[in-house]
Scaffold this active site. Structure first.
Site, PDB file in Angstrom:
ATOM      1  N   CYS A 190       0.801  -1.066  -0.010  1.00 54.19           N
ATOM      2  CA  CYS A 190      -0.158  -0.037   0.098  1.00 54.19           C
ATOM      3  C   CYS A 190       0.640   1.456   0.083  1.00 54.19           C
ATOM      4  CB  CYS A 190      -1.075   0.009   1.023  1.00 54.19           C
ATOM      5  SG  CYS A 190      -2.361   1.155   0.763  1.00 54.19           S
ATOM      6  N   GLU A 236      -1.076  -8.102   5.442  1.00 57.55           N
ATOM      7  CA  GLU A 236      -0.626  -8.404   6.613  1.00 57.55           C
ATOM      8  C   GLU A 236      -2.403  -8.483   7.406  1.00 57.55           C
ATOM      9  OE1 GLU A 236      -1.141  -4.008   6.882  1.00 57.55           O
ATOM     10  OE2 GLU A 236      -0.375  -5.678   5.276  1.00 57.55           O
ATOM     11  N   HIS A 294      -3.247  -4.752   1.327  1.00 51.25           N
ATOM     12  CA  HIS A 294      -2.479  -5.257   2.888  1.00 51.25           C
ATOM     13  C   HIS A 294      -2.458  -6.691   2.973  1.00 51.25           C
ATOM     14  CE1 HIS A 294      -2.688  -1.037   4.713  1.00 51.25           C
ATOM     15  NE2 HIS A 294      -3.468  -0.826   3.695  1.00 51.25           N
TER      16      HIS A 294
END
Length: 197
Positions: free
Chosen positions: A79, A179, A177
């Site tokens: 990002c 994660e 993202h």
């Protein structure tokens, strides 16, 4: 053992550290130049790219990071991290600079504001099954250089065909993202890239 740092001045640092640990890598937060020297590679997390730029300068990390990238350190930008790696950005603020290294043009907040955040299943060049991606105020790639490999594009909806994951040699970047999912495949892909060196 491979040691991968996570730029820890802003963004989802703990989540990236947990994902890297899950794929068998030692992960360390990086806030200072001395900590940067102790890692083999780096993750640039999501956050706010203009703030990350200012913080990197305030903590005297900007130039050491630029040098390590230019010298071939593997980096995974997610990002805002993708924006930080791009050689060129559109939709940036006056005076905003990037670390560079990745021969792409990235548009900031290309998918819209926070309210336009969304999730999508993506076909990913390196994986056999779709990757469920989370987009939050995400950028997209508008131009790729000759040696940049496109790993994934949005498959449907108003942004169909937009490039959201790329790799250029030792640099990997996603608009989304990774994660924020339970899928550690992208962190594993990056860890393999680092181990191959």
């Amino acid at each position: 053992m491979t040691v991968i740092g996570v730029f820890a001045l802003q963004g989802n640092v703990r989540e990236h550290v947990a994902m890297l640990n899950q794929v068998g890598v030692e992960a360390r937060p990086v806030r200072r130049p001395a900590e940067l020297e102790q890692v083999d590679a780096l993750v640039l997390p999501g956050g706010e790219s203009t703030t990350m730029d200012k913080l990197a300068r305030a903590f005297e990390l900007f130039e050491p990071l630029q040098k390590r990238i230019a010298d071939g350190m593997p980096v995974f930008g997610t990002c805002a991290g993708m924006i930080m790696l791009a050689n060129e950005i559109t939709g940036g603020i006056d005076g905003q600079e990037t670390l560079g290294g990745l021969d792409v043009t990235v548009r900031r907040n290309a998918f819209g504001r926070q309210v336009d955040s969304f999730e999508a299943d993506l076909d990913f060049a390196a994986f056999d099954t779709p990757y469920h991606a989370v987009f939050i105020r995400a950028p997209w790639v508008e131009r790729v250089g000759r040696d940049v490999e496109v790993l994934s594009t949005v498959s449907s909806g108003p942004a169909a065909g937009r490039i959201v994951a790329v790799r250029h040699d030792r640099l990997l970047a996603t608009s989304f993202h990774p994660e924020m999912t339970r899928d550690a495949r992208l962190h594993g892909y990056f860890a393999e890239l680092v181990r191959e060196l």
